[in-house]
Design an enzyme around this catalytic site. Structure first.
Site, mmCIF file in Angstrom:
data_model
loop_
_atom_site.group_PDB
_atom_site.id
_atom_site.type_symbol
_atom_site.label_atom_id
_atom_site.label_comp_id
_atom_site.label_asym_id
_atom_site.label_seq_id
_atom_site.Cartn_x
_atom_site.Cartn_y
_atom_site.Cartn_z
ATOM 1 N N GLU A 220 11.010 -46.591 82.738
ATOM 2 C CA GLU A 220 9.684 -46.150 82.137
ATOM 3 C C GLU A 220 8.853 -45.552 83.403
ATOM 4 O O GLU A 220 8.660 -45.813 84.378
ATOM 5 C CB GLU A 220 8.655 -47.250 81.556
ATOM 6 N N ASN B 203 12.147 -56.825 79.294
ATOM 7 C CA ASN B 203 11.281 -55.869 79.658
ATOM 8 C C ASN B 203 10.184 -56.536 80.392
ATOM 9 O O ASN B 203 9.311 -57.224 79.977
ATOM 10 C CB ASN B 203 10.916 -54.885 78.711
ATOM 11 N N GLU B 204 9.863 -56.249 81.862
ATOM 12 C CA GLU B 204 8.597 -56.392 82.364
ATOM 13 C C GLU B 204 7.972 -58.005 82.363
ATOM 14 O O GLU B 204 6.895 -58.367 81.535
ATOM 15 C CB GLU B 204 7.545 -55.720 81.894
ATOM 16 N N HIS C 166 11.471 -56.817 74.451
ATOM 17 C CA HIS C 166 10.268 -56.233 74.950
ATOM 18 C C HIS C 166 9.070 -56.962 74.218
ATOM 19 O O HIS C 166 8.357 -56.189 73.481
ATOM 20 C CB HIS C 166 10.285 -54.729 74.310
ATOM 21 N N GLN D 251 6.537 -51.554 69.158
ATOM 22 C CA GLN D 251 5.413 -50.478 69.523
ATOM 23 C C GLN D 251 5.617 -49.352 68.338
ATOM 24 O O GLN D 251 4.668 -48.360 68.113
ATOM 25 C CB GLN D 251 5.586 -50.043 70.654
ATOM 26 N N GLU E 37 -0.047 -49.262 71.387
ATOM 27 C CA GLU E 37 -0.264 -49.561 72.869
ATOM 28 C C GLU E 37 -0.889 -50.993 72.903
ATOM 29 O O GLU E 37 -2.126 -51.078 73.417
ATOM 30 C CB GLU E 37 -1.055 -48.413 73.553
ATOM 31 N N TRP E 38 -0.373 -51.975 72.446
ATOM 32 C CA TRP E 38 -0.635 -53.142 72.656
ATOM 33 C C TRP E 38 -2.339 -53.666 72.477
ATOM 34 O O TRP E 38 -2.551 -53.201 71.284
ATOM 35 C CB TRP E 38 -0.068 -53.852 73.970
ATOM 36 N N TYR F 52 4.459 -46.705 86.906
ATOM 37 C CA TYR F 52 3.171 -45.967 86.549
ATOM 38 C C TYR F 52 2.417 -45.602 87.600
ATOM 39 O O TYR F 52 1.572 -44.635 87.508
ATOM 40 C CB TYR F 52 2.504 -46.471 85.319
ATOM 41 N N TRP G 247 8.098 -42.626 79.309
ATOM 42 C CA TRP G 247 7.502 -43.241 78.445
ATOM 43 C C TRP G 247 6.125 -42.523 77.880
ATOM 44 O O TRP G 247 5.451 -42.182 78.756
ATOM 45 C CB TRP G 247 6.792 -44.633 79.035
#
Ligand code: GBH
Length: 457
Positions: free
Chosen positions: A363, A166-167, A121, A20, A417-418, A303, A410
């Site tokens: 995050e 990550n995630e 990530h 990113q 952003e992907w 989030y 974050w």
């Protein structure tokens, strides 16, 4: 008594991820990751944008670290790109890649900032996708562990906080399932839910083997964690019935029952397995022991959340939709539910019965429609509002003695952003992508003051 005062050793930080921010995708011996391929495929990312050059952090890391010093953070979470270290995914090690992260870490340490390194990530080496379908294959777990051993061998004398992955749902479920919204790399659609669950099972194995590789190669005392994006369920009102309903709903969500339950307890949640039936992944003897490694702390990326209430249906709970006009930040899923921080922490501690496990919010943050004023400032009072409410939710967790140790916003700066490319901004610092100029937003000044006073201002 000073209101909203945080403990003296509370870790305030910011977070980023390699693909990113780094850019320089063909420099220093790096080879493509699945995100290079995906973003170069027309129709995958908004406006056809790619992670090149992103924030050009590869060349500008010293400037970025100076900005961290100005912000006053003592903790920085970043990720290491596998395809810089082992460009083909397995085999030859690329010293130039290791050197980049060594320079980064040494500059952080020289400036009094503790590095928290995430080893993965989402940017899997494209070569392994070509070779055996990356996360669709069990081989990926061992290749990941071998890569981790190489990194920790080099940097394990100076990094004291390691995070494996990550995630997991985002690069497995969102990378392979039919209705992923938006799809993530590699974007290969598999035919059965079972195959999707197999990819996240392989990622869990990679996490477990990765933990072992860190412990075997680190030469200084260090903490090891997983970074999890649990689906947070919030009781609509805090009655015992609704709290119980939120706990039951928490165990049923796939992101929880199928990821954090096996990692922390050694078994997928029984209610989820029952729901999956024939679509549950194949679990070989010994897998759960590998996955269930002792961790020193847990990272949570939080989030937003979903509201839940008790119901007399067979499950005993129901998820609640949101009314029209419910406040949200600048992403379709970014509904503002500040209690998410408190409840995420509480569910891990209580529902999973892990009150012993220190937690970091690794995050939390939001996208806003940031605009430059004619004076060249960004006055993002909406982001300040969002962060203030979420910090207060973290404070409540501390008052109630849940083991929260730190909070990473974050993100340090706007970045790739992907699937949304550069069209969504999550940073405390505004990026002018044409000039690469960095402009601290009002939220940057606000966060700096929180850190200075060690409380929510
Ligand atoms: C984090 O993921 C990432 O770690 C980070 O790289 C990213 O930049 C940041 O968030 C901001 O997006 O559309 O209803 O299916 C956030 C986790 C996973 C939350 C995907 C939203 C999609 C929900 N995200 N999820 S939905």
């Amino acid at each position: 008594m000073v209101r909203n005062q945080f403990p003296p050793d509370f870790m305030w930080g910011v977070a980023t991820a390699s693909y990113q921010i780094e850019g320089a995708v063909a420099e220093g011996g790096r080879k493509p990751s699945v995100w290079d391929t995906f973003s170069q495929t027309p129709g995958r990312v908004l406006n056809g944008e790619t992670g090149d050059p992103a924030c050009d952090h590869y060349h500008r890391y010293e400037t970025d670290i100076q900005l961290m010093v100005e912000l006053g953070i003592k903790h920085y979470r970043f990720s290491i790109a596998w395809s810089r270290i082992i460009p083909d995914g397995r085999g030859t090690v690329n010293e130039a890649g290791l050197d980049f992260y060594q320079r980064l870490v040494d500059t952080l340490l020289k400036n009094g900032i503790t590095p928290h390194a995430t080893l993965f990530h989402w940017d899997s080496p494209q070569a392994l996708e070509d070779l055996y379908g990356s996360w669709r294959s069990r081989e990926m777990a061992q290749d990941f562990a071998d890569y981790v051993a190489v990194v920790v061998n080099k940097l394990g004398d100076r990094i004291t906080s390691w995070m494996t992955i990550n995630e997991i749902p985002c690069f497995t479920h969102l990378g392979y399932q039919v209705n992923a919204l938006p799809p993530h790399a590699p974007g290969t659609i598999v035919s059965r839910p079972k195959e999707v669950w197999q990819t996240s099972h392989h990622a869990l194995l990679a996490h477990g083997l990765g933990v072992q590789a860190i412990r075997a190669n680190s030469t200084v005392p260090c903490t090891v964690s997983l970074v999890d994006n649990c689906a947070v369920t919030v009781p609509i009102t805090e009655t015992p019935e609704n709290i119980l309903a939120a706990q039951k709903a928490f165990a049923l969500c796939g992101e929880n029952g199928g990821i954090i339950f096996p990692a922390l307890t050694g078994s997928y949640s029984p209610v989820l397995l029952e729901l999956l039936g024939n679509e549950a992944p194949d679990i070989l003897p010994g897998d759960l022991e590998i996955i269930h490694q002792p961790l020193d702390q847990l990272g949570l990326n939080i989030y937003s959340a979903t509201y839940v209430r008790a119901s007399d249906n067979s499950q005993g709970f129901e998820f609640l939709g949101l009314p029209k006009g419910y406040p949200r930040m600048n992403m379709p899923w970014l509904n503002i539910v500040p209690e998410c921080i408190y409840w995420g922490i509480r569910h891990i501690s209580e529902t999973l019965d892990r009150a012993d496990l220190p937690i970091l919010i690794t995050e939390s943050g939001c996208a806003a429609e940031d605009e430059l004023t004619p004076q060249g400032e960004v006055i993002d009072t909406d982001r300040i509002m969002y962060l203030r409410q979420h910090f207060k939710s973290a404070y409540r967790a501390l008052v109630e003695r849940y083991p929260l140790k730190g909070y990473f916003v974050w993100s340090l700066m706007d970045n790739f952003e992907w699937a949304w490319g550069y069209q969504r901004r999550f940073g405390l610092i505004y990026l002018d992508y044409i000039t690469q100029k960095r402009i601290p937003k009002a939220s940057f000044q606000w966060y700096a003051e929180c850190i200075r006073q060690n409380r929510v201002v």
